[in-house]
Structure formats: C-alpha cells, structure tokens
Motif scaffolding. Structure first.
Motif, PDB file in Angstrom:
ATOM      1  N   SER A   1     -10.032   4.800   1.256  1.00  0.00           N
ATOM      2  CA  SER A   1      -9.278   6.015   1.781  1.00  0.00           C
ATOM      3  C   SER A   1      -8.943   5.914   3.409  1.00  0.00           C
ATOM      4  O   SER A   1      -7.791   6.192   3.585  1.00  0.00           O
ATOM      5  CB  SER A   1      -9.848   7.282   1.427  1.00  0.00           C
ATOM      6  N   ASN A   2     -10.121   5.368   4.029  1.00  0.00           N
ATOM      7  CA  ASN A   2      -9.752   5.230   5.521  1.00  0.00           C
ATOM      8  C   ASN A   2      -8.694   4.146   5.700  1.00  0.00           C
ATOM      9  O   ASN A   2      -7.978   4.233   6.516  1.00  0.00           O
ATOM     10  CB  ASN A   2     -11.165   4.963   5.830  1.00  0.00           C
ATOM     11  N   TYR A   3      -8.964   2.925   5.022  1.00  0.00           N
ATOM     12  CA  TYR A   3      -7.976   1.911   5.172  1.00  0.00           C
ATOM     13  C   TYR A   3      -6.667   2.347   4.704  1.00  0.00           C
ATOM     14  O   TYR A   3      -5.789   2.059   5.712  1.00  0.00           O
ATOM     15  CB  TYR A   3      -8.652   0.748   4.297  1.00  0.00           C
ATOM     16  N   THR A   4      -6.448   2.878   3.785  1.00  0.00           N
ATOM     17  CA  THR A   4      -5.033   3.343   3.597  1.00  0.00           C
ATOM     18  C   THR A   4      -4.166   4.368   4.395  1.00  0.00           C
ATOM     19  O   THR A   4      -3.193   4.629   4.709  1.00  0.00           O
ATOM     20  CB  THR A   4      -4.856   3.954   2.025  1.00  0.00           C
TER      21      THR A   4
ATOM     22  N   ALA B   1     -10.447  10.961  10.413  1.00  0.00           N
ATOM     23  CA  ALA B   1      -9.225  10.348  10.607  1.00  0.00           C
ATOM     24  C   ALA B   1      -8.255  10.838  11.622  1.00  0.00           C
ATOM     25  O   ALA B   1      -7.805  10.194  12.449  1.00  0.00           O
ATOM     26  CB  ALA B   1      -8.310  10.216   9.012  1.00  0.00           C
ATOM     27  N   ALA B   2      -8.247  12.092  11.663  1.00  0.00           N
ATOM     28  CA  ALA B   2      -7.471  12.631  12.781  1.00  0.00           C
ATOM     29  C   ALA B   2      -7.978  12.403  14.092  1.00  0.00           C
ATOM     30  O   ALA B   2      -7.506  12.132  15.001  1.00  0.00           O
ATOM     31  CB  ALA B   2      -7.718  14.276  12.470  1.00  0.00           C
ATOM     32  N   LEU B   3      -9.473  12.288  14.077  1.00  0.00           N
ATOM     33  CA  LEU B   3      -9.854  12.003  15.564  1.00  0.00           C
ATOM     34  C   LEU B   3      -9.623  10.626  16.126  1.00  0.00           C
ATOM     35  O   LEU B   3      -9.311  10.551  17.157  1.00  0.00           O
ATOM     36  CB  LEU B   3     -11.321  12.462  15.629  1.00  0.00           C
ATOM     37  N   ILE B   4      -9.656   9.605  14.957  1.00  0.00           N
ATOM     38  CA  ILE B   4      -9.371   8.290  15.375  1.00  0.00           C
ATOM     39  C   ILE B   4      -8.090   8.113  15.562  1.00  0.00           C
ATOM     40  O   ILE B   4      -7.745   7.575  16.674  1.00  0.00           O
ATOM     41  CB  ILE B   4      -9.723   7.169  13.897  1.00  0.00           C
ATOM     42  N   GLN B   5      -6.933   8.797  14.865  1.00  0.00           N
ATOM     43  CA  GLN B   5      -5.576   8.798  15.320  1.00  0.00           C
ATOM     44  C   GLN B   5      -5.326   9.245  16.743  1.00  0.00           C
ATOM     45  O   GLN B   5      -4.553   8.570  17.610  1.00  0.00           O
ATOM     46  CB  GLN B   5      -4.736   9.499  14.184  1.00  0.00           C
ATOM     47  N   HIS B   6      -6.024  10.475  16.805  1.00  0.00           N
ATOM     48  CA  HIS B   6      -5.668  10.904  18.306  1.00  0.00           C
ATOM     49  C   HIS B   6      -6.095  10.081  19.512  1.00  0.00           C
ATOM     50  O   HIS B   6      -5.502  10.053  20.469  1.00  0.00           O
ATOM     51  CB  HIS B   6      -6.313  12.552  18.721  1.00  0.00           C
TER      52      HIS B   6
ATOM     53  N   SER C   1       9.744  10.815   8.990  1.00  0.00           N
ATOM     54  CA  SER C   1       9.481  12.422   8.694  1.00  0.00           C
ATOM     55  C   SER C   1       8.990  12.751   7.215  1.00  0.00           C
ATOM     56  O   SER C   1       8.729  13.918   7.106  1.00  0.00           O
ATOM     57  CB  SER C   1      11.007  13.117   8.894  1.00  0.00           C
ATOM     58  N   THR C   2       9.334  11.849   6.370  1.00  0.00           N
ATOM     59  CA  THR C   2       8.596  12.022   4.968  1.00  0.00           C
ATOM     60  C   THR C   2       7.307  11.060   4.814  1.00  0.00           C
ATOM     61  O   THR C   2       6.696  11.164   3.893  1.00  0.00           O
ATOM     62  CB  THR C   2       9.570  11.591   3.836  1.00  0.00           C
ATOM     63  N   HIS C   3       7.023  10.518   5.833  1.00  0.00           N
ATOM     64  CA  HIS C   3       5.464   9.720   5.826  1.00  0.00           C
ATOM     65  C   HIS C   3       4.548  10.428   5.706  1.00  0.00           C
ATOM     66  O   HIS C   3       3.578   9.940   5.298  1.00  0.00           O
ATOM     67  CB  HIS C   3       5.616   8.906   7.328  1.00  0.00           C
ATOM     68  N   PHE C   4       4.359  11.681   6.156  1.00  0.00           N
ATOM     69  CA  PHE C   4       3.155  12.410   5.946  1.00  0.00           C
ATOM     70  C   PHE C   4       2.620  12.569   4.461  1.00  0.00           C
ATOM     71  O   PHE C   4       1.540  12.644   4.376  1.00  0.00           O
ATOM     72  CB  PHE C   4       3.515  13.943   6.277  1.00  0.00           C
ATOM     73  N   ILE C   5       3.480  12.153   3.462  1.00  0.00           N
ATOM     74  CA  ILE C   5       3.170  12.146   2.135  1.00  0.00           C
ATOM     75  C   ILE C   5       1.923  11.071   2.016  1.00  0.00           C
ATOM     76  O   ILE C   5       1.190  11.360   0.967  1.00  0.00           O
ATOM     77  CB  ILE C   5       4.115  11.919   1.331  1.00  0.00           C
ATOM     78  N   TYR C   6       1.915  10.202   2.743  1.00  0.00           N
ATOM     79  CA  TYR C   6       0.961   8.837   2.537  1.00  0.00           C
ATOM     80  C   TYR C   6      -0.353   9.649   2.856  1.00  0.00           C
ATOM     81  O   TYR C   6      -1.398   9.198   2.453  1.00  0.00           O
ATOM     82  CB  TYR C   6       1.227   7.608   3.128  1.00  0.00           C
ATOM     83  N   ALA C   7      -0.314  10.330   4.036  1.00  0.00           N
ATOM     84  CA  ALA C   7      -1.750  10.943   4.448  1.00  0.00           C
ATOM     85  C   ALA C   7      -2.337  11.878   3.427  1.00  0.00           C
ATOM     86  O   ALA C   7      -3.588  11.795   3.169  1.00  0.00           O
ATOM     87  CB  ALA C   7      -1.496  11.678   5.690  1.00  0.00           C
ATOM     88  N   PHE C   8      -1.329  12.541   2.826  1.00  0.00           N
ATOM     89  CA  PHE C   8      -1.605  13.757   1.822  1.00  0.00           C
ATOM     90  C   PHE C   8      -2.234  12.801   0.532  1.00  0.00           C
ATOM     91  O   PHE C   8      -3.308  13.101   0.024  1.00  0.00           O
ATOM     92  CB  PHE C   8      -0.546  14.488   1.483  1.00  0.00           C
ATOM     93  N   SER C   9      -1.652  11.587   0.194  1.00  0.00           N
ATOM     94  CA  SER C   9      -2.133  10.939  -0.827  1.00  0.00           C
ATOM     95  C   SER C   9      -3.628  10.534  -0.720  1.00  0.00           C
ATOM     96  O   SER C   9      -4.308  10.544  -1.647  1.00  0.00           O
ATOM     97  CB  SER C   9      -1.094   9.768  -1.092  1.00  0.00           C
TER      98      SER C   9
ATOM     99  N   ILE D   1       0.836  -1.560   0.022  1.00  0.00           N
ATOM    100  CA  ILE D   1       0.014   0.037   0.037  1.00  0.00           C
ATOM    101  C   ILE D   1       0.933   1.162   0.042  1.00  0.00           C
ATOM    102  O   ILE D   1       0.579   2.035  -0.861  1.00  0.00           O
ATOM    103  CB  ILE D   1      -0.985  -0.128   1.161  1.00  0.00           C
ATOM    104  N   TYR D   2       1.879   1.341   0.765  1.00  0.00           N
ATOM    105  CA  TYR D   2       2.628   2.574   0.969  1.00  0.00           C
ATOM    106  C   TYR D   2       3.497   2.907  -0.164  1.00  0.00           C
ATOM    107  O   TYR D   2       3.784   3.834  -0.854  1.00  0.00           O
ATOM    108  CB  TYR D   2       3.622   2.491   2.138  1.00  0.00           C
TER     109      TYR D   2
END
Lengths: 462, 271
Positions: free
Chosen positions: B182-185, B237-242, B137-145, B80-81
């Motif tokens: 999208s949620n799953y990824t 997604a943000a609320l779940i993650q927090h 530190s570059t992992h954020f790109i997957y959230a953006f994707s 996936i990533y």
C-alpha cells in the motif's frame, strides 16, 4: 460570501471557510461534546459492538478449551442466519418458530444447506461480543449448542433496526450445522436426515398441526412396501413406500370435516404403524366492530389507537398501509396503532387477518366512523415531553454522525472538483492533503456496514 | 470539466462493472465459495479487457494525428496505476461486501464502484490522450485505491484469520506485506526514493502492523482494526508527501492531527 464559505477561490486562499483548520477543529469539538452527551456511561466501555467474526472467534476459543473441533464459517449458514434475522426484524417476532410458526430448519432448507445436524441460537439487545457470548454460555441450551461435537460449521448474522419497540436494536442469529454423520463423537443428537435406515414416521402433517385444507397430503418415511391410511379406523386410501418415502392425498370424496382428526398409517409388509393428530380449520377469521379507543404520544409522532374484534383463533393482523401496528389485547380484541399523520391521509383501512391454520381475511374498513372521535380528541390532546431515553439518544447520535460524514465528504469532493477546474488547481490539490476524503468515505462505509452496534441497555437471549 | 457525452464508453464500462458487482452480491448468499471466486475472476477478466480497450482506443487517437505516445510514467508506474491499483480496488469492494453482507451497505458500495471506475477510466484515457490537467485532477482516485485497498484487504485477511485461526507470525507477515505494498503504490510516482525515506516507510509500516495486530488481538474488532490501519497509513503517507514537497510545517501537522481526531470521534459516534 457564499462562495467564500463553500467554494475554494482566491479570496479565501483557495480553502473554503467550512474546511479551514479552525472550522474542522470546531466540528471535532462540537461532535465530541455531542457524542459524549448522547452516550451512556456503559457505552464508553471499549468494544461496545457485536461482530460476526468476533463471535465466531469466541465460539472457537470456547470449543478449543473443550477439545472440540473448530466451527468453520459457511456462507450458506450465514445466508440462512441472515434470512432468519431479517424475518424476525421484519415481523418483529422473537421466537425460534417465527415468522408465523416457520421452523429454523426451513431457513436451512431455503439456502440449500443439506444438514445432518443443525442448531440455532438467538439473542437480541446486546451491544458487546463478550456479553452476548457469556449470556449464551450461562444458558444450558445455548451452551449445549455451542459445545455440540457434531457441529462443524457456523453462520452468524446481526441485523439492526427497530425491534421489540427498541430503536437500533440488534437481532443476532447463529446457525450451527454439519453435513456429515459423525461417527467418532460422543453424541446425544439423532441425525436429522438419516438415510441409512428409514423408521416408520408420518412427517406431514405434524402432530398437533392445524390445517386449512380438508384434503391434506399425508406423507412420511417407511421401509418400502404397501401403506394403508385410515381415519378413525376407517381406511381412506392406500399408498406405496418407495425409496423410504410414501405420500398420499386424502381424496375429495373422503374430505375431512373441520375439527380434530387422527390419521393412522400402517405398513402392510412390515406391520409397522404410526399415527398423527391434527386439526382441520377452513373457516377464515372474522373482523368486525372497528372503534376509536384513544390517542397517545408515540416515540416520534402522536398515535391513534383503534379497537377491533376478531374471532378467537386469529393469530396475526397486518395491513398493506405503512405506519400501522397491531397488538393483541385479548383472544377476541386487538388494538390498532396508527401514526396520526398516516391516519390523516387515509380514508380506508385495510386489515388482513390470519388464523392458526393460515386462513386469511382481507377486509377494508371506512375510517369515517371513527374520524369524528379522533378529531375531537386531537384538538384537546396535550403533547407531553417524552423521556429522551438512552436508546433514542444513541439512534440520534449515529444519525447525526452519519449525516455529518455525508456533508463533509460532499464538501471535500466539491472543493476538489472546483480546484481541479482552476488554473492553479492541480498544484493546490497536491498540497492540501488529498487523502482526507478517503478516510471519511471509509468511515461512512463502516457506518453503513453496521459493524458497530448502538449500545443498548436491555439485553435478552433465547 | 468532465463532459458526460464525450465519455459514454466510460459510463457504460463503469455500469458493466457495477452490474458485475451487483451480481456478485446477489449470488453470494446462495453459492459456494468456489463458485463465488470463479464469478469474481470472470468479473476481473471483463474489467481487464475494459482497461485494455480504454488504453488502446486512447493511444490510437495520438497515433492518428501523428503525435508520439505519452511516456510520462515508467513502465512500472504505468502497470501500477493503470492495471494493478484498479484491479486491487475492484477486488477490494467485492472482498469487503463478501465479508460484510449488509443490505444498506450494498447500495453504497455499488455507487462507489460506479463512481470510482468512471473516474479511473477517465484518468487512463486522459493520460494516453495527453490531457495532462484532466489526468492530474483525477489522479486522486489512486490514493483512494491504495488506502481503501489496504482497509478492505486487511478486513478480509483479519476475517480469514478469525475463521482459520491463522498463526500469529503468518498474520503479521501478511499484514506487513499488505502495508508495504500500500505504501509503495501510494508513493511510486511522488517520491524521490532514498535510504532514510525507505527506512521511514519500513518503520511506519512496522508500527502500523503492530497497532493493527494489537487492536485485533485485544478487542477482536475486525472493522475497527482495519480502520485504524488505514488511518495510520493515511497519516504517515500524508506526512511523507508533505515532507517531500517541503510543505510540512506545524500548521499542516496540526491539520492532520485534527482530521485524525475528528475521524476517531466519528468512529465512536457511529459505534
């Protein structure tokens, strides 16, 4: 202090002041007040935007109610509509035959759309899908296009910019078409390209056209056979129609004088004939007598108005310099509007004149002759507060919001980049809402997409 | 710190993708849909080979010094990533510009293509070279994707629905599938899966689909409907993650409410 404001460091608990919750709340409140202050009441209505897809939907809903086939979005028609809309915007011309008399069908040809039936609807100044569609439905010719049974494809383009002296104006172009002859519909249209049986027709030049060439091409469609071409009943040449097409160039020895002409073509085999009237004009327009008129306050900057005399058949003036517009005042007189800052930086003004036959005169004028008068007027020129009208407010609102978006994205990415390079960075990032940037980037994309238009008060359709 | 001179290959690969996107934009008005899809597929194949090349060359570095290969991700996470999300992102950029052919937007999209894929290549290389900090530190790109992918693909689907007048249940099904993916990824790595969480994701996806469908059918605004869906995904997604990280408190909820309010104000401001 600078670091505390903009950079995530230990002293600000790894959140720069500009991105603290309180700061973001203030941004939201300030932008809310600003956006409301710069909006018109009409602008608060929902769905104040024009979108191509929504317009296609409305077209198809209307056709469905009349039991007509749906219009499918065609990428070539979209491209032709886009080209037409951009040309209208670039030339600031509001006509089906623009720029410079170019027909809508030329745009279809340019993108390679091989049409049998074609149509065009235009609109400008609308900010709402429903309003523009209603305006078209209230106009017989537009309504006819929307409900033509022959059409089965559509392309829509919406271009935003300064148009007809209105900032953030929307030019909407709809191109309808079909690439097949419809035999099962009740049609009052004649197929544009009927290759089954060619009538005898001179296609070039067009009736009433003005040419700048005294040895023009004469061409057209005809049943196959010998064609005789004559001017004022004097035969000037012969051609042969093959595959339904004939073409003939007036020879140099028979070149046509400037003035009106009537050309006849006769098919010797079938006896059919056709004629066309046109005018030859090989004389380029004249430009003379550049003089100072006045100074006015424009929308952004002060403007200098100059006068120039032209020959009466001049149809357009252009300049290679930016910030210059031309307005026709009378058949022989034009205004030249120059931004004062532009005027101050040029010594010579380039003007290109075109007449109806597309003859061109390219001439440079020294501005020293009018500079004295301009300077004298500029000294005493009082700047008046211009009306801060709704259109300017909306332009300003979009600009401010877009700039804010760019700033906030930059700040978030900077914050992220700095954090990523600290020892604690990775853990901090993960607890800081690392999706914020995505949502603002998407907003910036929407802003650039122009999918939402500025609200405009004046609306017009042709 | 990313050093450009050590990442020339990544720069070149990102530049090739940007050029590919530019060519797609260039041919789009002149070509038929079939040829456009073929051209897009060719670009995707080139992209796939670039991904493969980055992976193989990065893996070989650890191999050369006798270290074991990195296996921090499961094979599905790795897929996936390092394959699915990058391909979704590339397709998303091109789908969006296909349905929204605006000249000024093209330059922004080309910039984003270059920037995003440069970061993605760096991330993949860092993972296989076991540079943990750089990878994270570059992992954020997957959230953006994931978020941009949802926005863009929904935009495409709603456009297609407009053109072909898709039946509502087909549209709703398509929206639901896209939202779930999208949620799953977004969560594949970060979340400890359990029944309440899966229920929460299903409910939030259903609300998201309902909201998007309502906005689309009521206001016929494709861009706005897509944006609302992406912003709802962002919030849930943000609320779940927090919640998963035990950092969800009223201040965090307030922050997200403010960001959402700001984004709606901005949406109105650019309208």
């Amino acid at each position: 202090m600078f670091k505390k404001i903009f950079i995530p460091i230990k002293e600000n608990n790894y959140t720069p002041y500009v991105l603290k919750r309180g700061a973001v709340t203030i941004y939201a409140l300030v932008l809310l007040i600003f956006n409301i202050a710069t909006a018109d009441i009409a602008a608060l209505q929902a769905s104040a935007s024009v979108e191509a897809q929504s317009l296609v939907n409305l077209h198809n809903q209307e056709r469905s109610e009349h039991n007509l086939g749906e219009l499918k979005l065609n990428s070539k028609l979209t491209a032709s509509a886009q080209k037409k809309a951009q040309a209208m915007m670039d030339k600031d011309c509001w006509d089906h035959y623009c720029p410079d008399g170019k027909s809508p069908w030329d745009f279809f040809d340019e993108v390679g759309y091989d049409y049998v039936y074609a149509g065009e609807n235009l609109a400008e100044g609308f900010s709402d899908n429903d309003k523009v569609f209603t305006a078209w439905m209230n106009s017989k010719t537009h309504r006819d296009n929307i409900l033509r049974p022959e059409f089965d494809e559509i392309g829509i383009a919406i271009v935003y910019g300064e148009f007809q002296d209105i900032e953030n104006n929307a030019v909407i172009v709809v191109h309808f078409g079909s690439r097949e002859i419809k035999t099962n519909v009740e049609s009052d249209l004649t197929p544009i390209d009927n290759s089954l049986e060619e009538p005898f027709n001179i296609k070039e030049p067009n009736d009433g056209q003005i040419l700048n060439n005294n040895t023009p091409n004469i061409s057209g469609t005809s049943p196959d056979g010998e064609i005789s071409i004559s001017e004022n009943q004097k035969v000037i040449g012969e051609s042969i129609a093959q595959s339904g097409i004939f073409t003939f160039r007036v020879p140099t020895e028979s070149s046509l004088n400037d003035g009106e002409h009537k050309i006849d073509a006769t098919n010797k085999t079938t006896g059919q004939s056709d004629s066309v009237n046109f005018e030859v004009d090989t004389i380029a327009p004249v430009l003379e007598n550049l003089s100072f008129n006045s100074m006015v306050q424009g929308s952004d900057e002060d403007e200098v108005i100059l006068d120039i005399t032209t020959s009466p058949d001049t149809v357009s003036l252009e300049s290679t310099a930016d910030g210059i517009t031309f307005n026709k005042i009378s058949p022989k007189s034009w205004n030249i509007v120059i931004n004062l800052k532009v005027f101050d930086h040029i010594d010579e003004l380039n003007i290109i004149a075109f007449d109806q036959a597309s003859n061109k005169t390219d001439q440079n004028f020294q501005l020293s002759s009018v500079q004295g008068a301009v300077n004298q007027t500029a000294e005493g020129f009082q700047v008046e507060e211009s009306d801060f009208n709704i259109i300017e407010r909306i332009g300003l609102r979009r600009l401010v919001n877009s700039i804010f978006l760019i700033i906030i994205i930059t700040l978030i990415l900077l914050d992220y980049y700095v954090l990523a390079n600290t020892e604690l960075g990775i853990n901090l990032i993960r607890t800081k809402g690392n999706y914020h940037a995505a949502i603002f980037i998407i907003l910036l994309i929407i802003s650039m997409a122009g999918g939402t238009a500025g609200e405009l008060l004046e609306a017009e359709s042709i | 710190m990313i050093k450009l001179r050590n990442n020339t290959k990544m720069l070149v690969f990102a530049a090739i993708l940007t050029l590919g996107s530019y060519l797609l934009i260039y041919i789009q008005p002149e070509t038929s849909l079939n040829y456009y899809i073929i051209a897009l597929s060719v670009n995707l194949i080139i992209f796939f080979f670039e991904l493969l090349s980055v992976r193989i060359s990065a893996k070989s570095k650890l191999n050369q010094i006798g270290l074991p290969a990195v296996t921090r991700y499961s094979s599905s996470e790795e897929f996936i990533y390092h394959q699915l999300l990058p391909i979704i992102l590339f397709a998303s950029f091109n789908i969006f510009i296909f349905f929204n052919p605006v000249e000024s937007l093209e330059y922004l999209i080309l910039f984003l293509v270059f920037f995003s894929f440069f970061v993605i290549f760096i991330n993949i290389r860092a993972y296989y070279e076991d540079k943990f900090k750089l990878e994270q530190s570059t992992h954020f790109i997957y959230a953006f994707s994931s978020i941009f992918g949802l926005f863009s693909i929904l935009n495409g689907v709603l456009n297609v629905a407009s053109i072909y007048e898709l039946m509502p249940f087909i549209l709703i099904f398509a929206l639901f599938v896209i939202t779930i993916i999208s949620n799953y990824t977004l969560f594949i790595q970060d979340i400890r899966w359990n029944v309440p969480l899966i229920t929460y994701i299903l409910i939030s996806s259903a609300i998201n689909v309902g909201l998007t469908f309502f906005l689309y059918t009521q206001y016929s605004s494709v861009l706005r409907s897509s944006f609302m869906s992406a912003s709802f995904l962002y919030l849930s997604a943000a609320l779940i993650q927090h919640k998963q990280e035990a950092t969800l408190d009223r201040y965090v909820i307030f922050e997200y409410c403010v960001i959402m309010a700001l984004s709606f104000i901005l949406l109105y401001g650019i309208s």
